[in-house]
Enzyme design. Structure first.
Site, PDB file in Angstrom:
ATOM      1  N   TYR A 165      19.598   5.956  10.685  1.00 27.07           N
ATOM      2  CA  TYR A 165      19.876   7.246  11.346  1.00 27.07           C
ATOM      3  C   TYR A 165      20.736   8.113  10.437  1.00 27.07           C
ATOM      4  CZ  TYR A 165      22.453  10.477  14.413  1.00 27.07           C
ATOM      5  OH  TYR A 165      23.048  11.589  14.957  1.00 27.07           O
ATOM      6  N   LYS A 170      19.899  11.637   8.540  1.00 30.13           N
ATOM      7  CA  LYS A 170      20.724  12.831   8.781  1.00 30.13           C
ATOM      8  C   LYS A 170      21.355  13.339   7.471  1.00 30.13           C
ATOM      9  CE  LYS A 170      20.745  13.712  13.341  1.00 30.13           C
ATOM     10  NZ  LYS A 170      20.583  15.029  13.968  1.00 30.13           N
ATOM     11  N   GLU A 210      28.500  10.382  11.538  1.00 34.03           N
ATOM     12  CA  GLU A 210      27.919   9.144  10.995  1.00 34.03           C
ATOM     13  C   GLU A 210      27.670   9.267   9.492  1.00 34.03           C
ATOM     14  OE1 GLU A 210      26.878   5.911  12.551  1.00 34.03           O
ATOM     15  OE2 GLU A 210      28.578   6.753  13.616  1.00 34.03           O
ATOM     16  N   THR A 226      26.249  15.068  11.616  1.00 27.71           N
ATOM     17  CA  THR A 226      26.997  14.057  12.368  1.00 27.71           C
ATOM     18  C   THR A 226      28.102  13.387  11.553  1.00 27.71           C
ATOM     19  OG1 THR A 226      26.766  11.816  13.276  1.00 27.71           O
ATOM     20  CG2 THR A 226      25.054  12.515  11.770  1.00 27.71           C
TER      21      THR A 226
HETATM   22  P1  NDP Z   1      20.106  13.027  22.875  1.00 27.00           P
HETATM   23  O1  NDP Z   1      19.600  11.718  22.415  1.00 27.00           O
HETATM   24  O2  NDP Z   1      20.736  13.154  24.228  1.00 27.00           O
HETATM   25  O3  NDP Z   1      18.931  14.112  22.807  1.00 27.00           O
HETATM   26  C1  NDP Z   1      18.015  14.118  21.762  1.00 27.00           C
HETATM   27  C2  NDP Z   1      16.946  15.140  22.075  1.00 27.00           C
HETATM   28  O4  NDP Z   1      15.961  15.124  21.021  1.00 27.00           O
HETATM   29  C3  NDP Z   1      16.153  14.869  23.372  1.00 27.00           C
HETATM   30  O5  NDP Z   1      15.825  16.101  23.959  1.00 27.00           O
HETATM   31  C4  NDP Z   1      14.908  14.180  22.859  1.00 27.00           C
HETATM   32  O6  NDP Z   1      13.805  14.300  23.723  1.00 27.00           O
HETATM   33  C5  NDP Z   1      14.665  14.978  21.601  1.00 27.00           C
HETATM   34  N1  NDP Z   1      13.786  14.330  20.622  1.00 27.00           N
HETATM   35  C6  NDP Z   1      13.878  13.080  20.115  1.00 27.00           C
HETATM   36  N2  NDP Z   1      12.906  12.875  19.204  1.00 27.00           N
HETATM   37  C7  NDP Z   1      12.190  14.013  19.133  1.00 27.00           C
HETATM   38  C8  NDP Z   1      11.060  14.428  18.390  1.00 27.00           C
HETATM   39  N3  NDP Z   1      10.450  13.612  17.524  1.00 27.00           N
HETATM   40  N4  NDP Z   1      10.574  15.685  18.571  1.00 27.00           N
HETATM   41  C9  NDP Z   1      11.155  16.523  19.459  1.00 27.00           C
HETATM   42  N5  NDP Z   1      12.228  16.186  20.204  1.00 27.00           N
HETATM   43  C10 NDP Z   1      12.738  14.940  20.037  1.00 27.00           C
HETATM   44  O7  NDP Z   1      21.138  13.530  21.748  1.00 27.00           O
HETATM   45  P2  NDP Z   1      22.439  14.460  21.889  1.00 27.00           P
HETATM   46  O8  NDP Z   1      22.127  15.587  22.780  1.00 27.00           O
HETATM   47  O9  NDP Z   1      23.608  13.608  22.133  1.00 27.00           O
HETATM   48  O10 NDP Z   1      22.589  14.984  20.392  1.00 27.00           O
HETATM   49  C11 NDP Z   1      21.945  16.176  19.952  1.00 27.00           C
HETATM   50  C12 NDP Z   1      21.841  16.152  18.440  1.00 27.00           C
HETATM   51  O11 NDP Z   1      23.140  16.068  17.857  1.00 27.00           O
HETATM   52  C13 NDP Z   1      21.051  14.982  17.859  1.00 27.00           C
HETATM   53  O12 NDP Z   1      20.388  15.452  16.719  1.00 27.00           O
HETATM   54  C14 NDP Z   1      22.132  13.988  17.468  1.00 27.00           C
HETATM   55  O13 NDP Z   1      21.656  13.168  16.430  1.00 27.00           O
HETATM   56  C15 NDP Z   1      23.224  14.919  17.016  1.00 27.00           C
HETATM   57  N6  NDP Z   1      24.588  14.454  17.164  1.00 27.00           N
HETATM   58  C16 NDP Z   1      25.029  13.989  18.371  1.00 27.00           C
HETATM   59  C17 NDP Z   1      26.351  13.631  18.529  1.00 27.00           C
HETATM   60  C18 NDP Z   1      26.861  13.117  19.818  1.00 27.00           C
HETATM   61  O14 NDP Z   1      27.953  12.519  19.809  1.00 27.00           O
HETATM   62  N7  NDP Z   1      26.197  13.332  20.930  1.00 27.00           N
HETATM   63  C19 NDP Z   1      27.310  13.757  17.402  1.00 27.00           C
HETATM   64  C20 NDP Z   1      26.731  14.306  16.211  1.00 27.00           C
HETATM   65  C21 NDP Z   1      25.426  14.643  16.098  1.00 27.00           C
HETATM   66  P3  NDP Z   1      13.591  13.288  24.987  1.00 27.00           P
HETATM   67  O15 NDP Z   1      14.498  13.815  26.077  1.00 27.00           O
HETATM   68  O16 NDP Z   1      12.160  13.437  25.267  1.00 27.00           O
HETATM   69  O17 NDP Z   1      13.994  11.925  24.528  1.00 27.00           O
HETATM   70  P1  GDR Z   2      27.575   6.053  17.724  1.00 30.50           P
HETATM   71  O1  GDR Z   2      27.673   5.929  19.318  1.00 30.50           O
HETATM   72  O2  GDR Z   2      26.915   4.893  17.108  1.00 30.50           O
HETATM   73  O3  GDR Z   2      28.963   6.386  17.263  1.00 30.50           O
HETATM   74  O4  GDR Z   2      26.600   7.311  17.574  1.00 30.50           O
HETATM   75  P2  GDR Z   2      27.582   4.669  20.301  1.00 30.50           P
HETATM   76  O5  GDR Z   2      28.192   5.123  21.563  1.00 30.50           O
HETATM   77  O6  GDR Z   2      26.224   4.085  20.329  1.00 30.50           O
HETATM   78  O7  GDR Z   2      28.536   3.592  19.584  1.00 30.50           O
HETATM   79  C1  GDR Z   2      29.917   3.841  19.377  1.00 30.50           C
HETATM   80  C2  GDR Z   2      30.589   2.543  18.909  1.00 30.50           C
HETATM   81  O8  GDR Z   2      30.637   1.638  20.000  1.00 30.50           O
HETATM   82  C3  GDR Z   2      30.278   0.343  19.518  1.00 30.50           C
HETATM   83  N1  GDR Z   2      29.752  -0.453  20.627  1.00 30.50           N
HETATM   84  C4  GDR Z   2      28.615  -0.227  21.307  1.00 30.50           C
HETATM   85  N2  GDR Z   2      27.707   0.758  21.218  1.00 30.50           N
HETATM   86  C5  GDR Z   2      26.673   0.747  22.073  1.00 30.50           C
HETATM   87  N3  GDR Z   2      25.772   1.756  22.036  1.00 30.50           N
HETATM   88  N4  GDR Z   2      26.481  -0.253  22.990  1.00 30.50           N
HETATM   89  C6  GDR Z   2      27.374  -1.277  23.114  1.00 30.50           C
HETATM   90  O9  GDR Z   2      27.204  -2.170  23.939  1.00 30.50           O
HETATM   91  C7  GDR Z   2      28.499  -1.265  22.226  1.00 30.50           C
HETATM   92  N5  GDR Z   2      29.567  -2.076  22.082  1.00 30.50           N
HETATM   93  C8  GDR Z   2      30.320  -1.575  21.113  1.00 30.50           C
HETATM   94  C9  GDR Z   2      29.235   0.633  18.437  1.00 30.50           C
HETATM   95  O10 GDR Z   2      29.078  -0.508  17.590  1.00 30.50           O
HETATM   96  C10 GDR Z   2      29.864   1.838  17.764  1.00 30.50           C
HETATM   97  O11 GDR Z   2      30.794   1.429  16.803  1.00 30.50           O
HETATM   98  C11 GDR Z   2      26.749   8.462  18.405  1.00 30.50           C
HETATM   99  C12 GDR Z   2      25.339   9.087  18.570  1.00 30.50           C
HETATM  100  O12 GDR Z   2      25.428  10.122  19.508  1.00 30.50           O
HETATM  101  C13 GDR Z   2      24.855   9.663  17.247  1.00 30.50           C
HETATM  102  O13 GDR Z   2      23.645  10.388  17.465  1.00 30.50           O
HETATM  103  C14 GDR Z   2      25.918  10.613  16.700  1.00 30.50           C
HETATM  104  O14 GDR Z   2      25.503  11.123  15.445  1.00 30.50           O
HETATM  105  C15 GDR Z   2      27.243   9.886  16.563  1.00 30.50           C
HETATM  106  O15 GDR Z   2      27.636   9.388  17.834  1.00 30.50           O
HETATM  107  C16 GDR Z   2      28.350  10.820  16.068  1.00 30.50           C
END
Ligand code: NDP
Ligand code: GDR
Length: 369
Positions: A156, A160, A134, A132
């Site tokens: 987190y 990671k 992050e 990520t």
């Molecule tokens: P989501 O939160 O939408 O999905 C996470 C998934 O992981 C869900 O299926 C969840 O299951 C499952 N899960 C959580 N904990 C466990 C566990 N202990 N054992 C097995 N399964 C588990 O995330 P995204 O799809 O957005 O992201 C996918 C991956 O990419 C994650 O690893 C995230 O950290 C990473 N990532 C995401 C980014 C983004 O912008 N979306 C950017 C960079 C990295 P359940 O449905 O039951 O909760």
């Molecule tokens: P992020 O995503 O922390 O970048 O992680 P999120 O959408 O939670 O926050 C993005 C930015 O928005 C600001 N923010 C808020 N965020 C949330 N959730 N709720 C609010 O009300 C709010 N107001 C402002 C946050 O402070 C932050 O700066 C996501 C996840 O998908 C991670 O798993 C992944 O690794 C990274 O993106 C890349």
């Protein structure tokens, strides 16, 4: 037929990736957690009755915190490719559950790598690790590329970071085909409701439809490089099709503030917003802000609530996708306006349903976290 195993198949990326790989003719296995209610909404349209012949999607119960079950599933499935997407993925929640986050997001990756090694599959199974942006955390340089130093800013991101390096280490130590995709934020209509983009599009739809008055957000000045999840799962696949295993940044190269995302989403819902007073910034947070007003109606519809500030924030992410363009030939199809439009239109449809249900006396979700 190639076989893929997806951890986190019930999440945003897992759902898009499963659909993408099925389209490529793969046999897809997914690991889902046992939950007290069904948690497969995002993949229900892909479900195939296990009693039918030639089923190409199979789900297994499992958890990244349980190595016995990971070893058993990997042994049974003998995957050509593992996409390790499972994680406790919410940055703010990781401050509240740091030990669990380290276990699932950090050690979970080790468990997958070690299972493949123990089972003697190092020559067969390719592993994708969901790393990520992050990891970059406190800004060291922009745009952030594969060689930019990391400085994680949350439990987190620290978990990671372990996952990133253990993936590199197993590649170097055991010659495994294991790669990190360092993905910047990617969103979609399937995005979890508590991430900022989806929180905004849901609320904008509800406010436009007259079933919610106000949206409370945290730091409006954070800047993110937002892309569409559909484009990003294709990059995951491409990363595992290369001759040699490498790590890649996947990003659009364009950054936008939360404040501007709010403006764009509300405009797409037909509401023009005006922020009155850009707020007083302190330690990167907008400590006070007179909010955003509906023009010309005049009422305040977006306010800052410090409850959503994080103990340590990531202020600015902007990725450098040069390597992924050159080596993978990857180009995103969606730009930010197209992403906002896709999310906003989907939420307008969903929230119209909510409005109709509420008007008919049924309970609807009105939890706005
Ligand atoms: P989501 O939160 O939408 O999905 C996470 C998934 O992981 C869900 O299926 C969840 O299951 C499952 N899960 C959580 N904990 C466990 C566990 N202990 N054992 C097995 N399964 C588990 O995330 P995204 O799809 O957005 O992201 C996918 C991956 O990419 C994650 O690893 C995230 O950290 C990473 N990532 C995401 C980014 C983004 O912008 N979306 C950017 C960079 C990295 P359940 O449905 O039951 O909760
Ligand atoms: P992020 O995503 O922390 O970048 O992680 P999120 O959408 O939670 O926050 C993005 C930015 O928005 C600001 N923010 C808020 N965020 C949330 N959730 N709720 C609010 O009300 C709010 N107001 C402002 C946050 O402070 C932050 O700066 C996501 C996840 O998908 C991670 O798993 C992944 O690794 C990274 O993106 C890349």
């Amino acid at each position: 037929m190639k076989t893929a195993l997806i951890t986190g198949i019930t999440g945003q990326d897992g759902a898009y990736l499963a659909e993408f790989l099925l389209g490529k003719g793969y046999m897809v296995h997914g690991i889902k957690r046992r939950t007290s209610l069904f948690n497969t909404d995002r993949i229900d349209h892909l479900y195939q009755d296990p009693h039918e012949q030639q089923v190409r999607l199979k789900l297994h119960y499992g958890d990244l915190t349980d190595s016995t079950n990971l070893i058993r599933i990997i042994q049974e499935v003998q995957p050509d490719e593992i996409y390790n997407l499972a994680a406790m993925s919410h940055v703010q929640v990781s401050f509240e559950t740091p030990e669990y986050t380290a276990n699932a997001d950090g050690l979970g990756t080790l468990r997958i790598l070690e299972a493949v090694r123990i089972l003697g599959l190092t020559g067969k199974t390719r592993i994708y690790q969901a790393s990520t942006s992050e990891l970059y955390g406190l800004v060291q340089a922009v745009p952030q590329s594969e060689s930019t130093p990391f400085y994680p800013r949350s439990p987190y991101a620290v978990a990671k970071l372990y996952a990133y390096w253990i993936t590199v280490n197993y590649r170097e130590a055991y010659g495994m085909y294991a790669c990190n995709g360092i993905l910047f934020n990617h969103e979609s209509p399937l995005r979890g409701e508590t991430f900022v983009t989806r929180k905004i599009t849901r609320a904008a739809a509800r406010i436009a439809l007259g079933i919610q008055d106000k949206l409370y957000l945290g730091n409006l000045d954070a800047q993110r490089d937002w892309g569409h999840a559909k484009d990003y799962v294709e990059a995951m696949y491409l990363i595992l099709q290369q001759e040699k295993p490498e790590d890649f940044v996947i990003a659009t190269g364009i950054t936008t503030s939360v404040r501007d995302f709010v403006r764009m989403a509300f405009a797409e819902a037909g509401i023009q917003l005006e922020f009155r007073g850009e707020g007083v910034a302190e330690k990167g947070y907008v400590k006070s802000c007179s909010g955003a007003y509906h023009v010309p109606e005049g009422q305040e519809v977006v306010s800052v609530d410090p409850r959503y500030f994080r103990p340590t924030e990531v202020d600015l992410l902007i990725g450098d996708p040069t390597k992924s363009k050159e080596v993978l030939g990857w180009e995103p199809k969606y730009d930010l306006p197209a992403l906002v439009q896709d999310m906003m239109q989907a939420d307008l449809v969903l929230m119209k349903k909510d409005k109709y249900l509420a008007a008919s006396g049924y309970n609807t979700l009105n939890y706005y976290e």
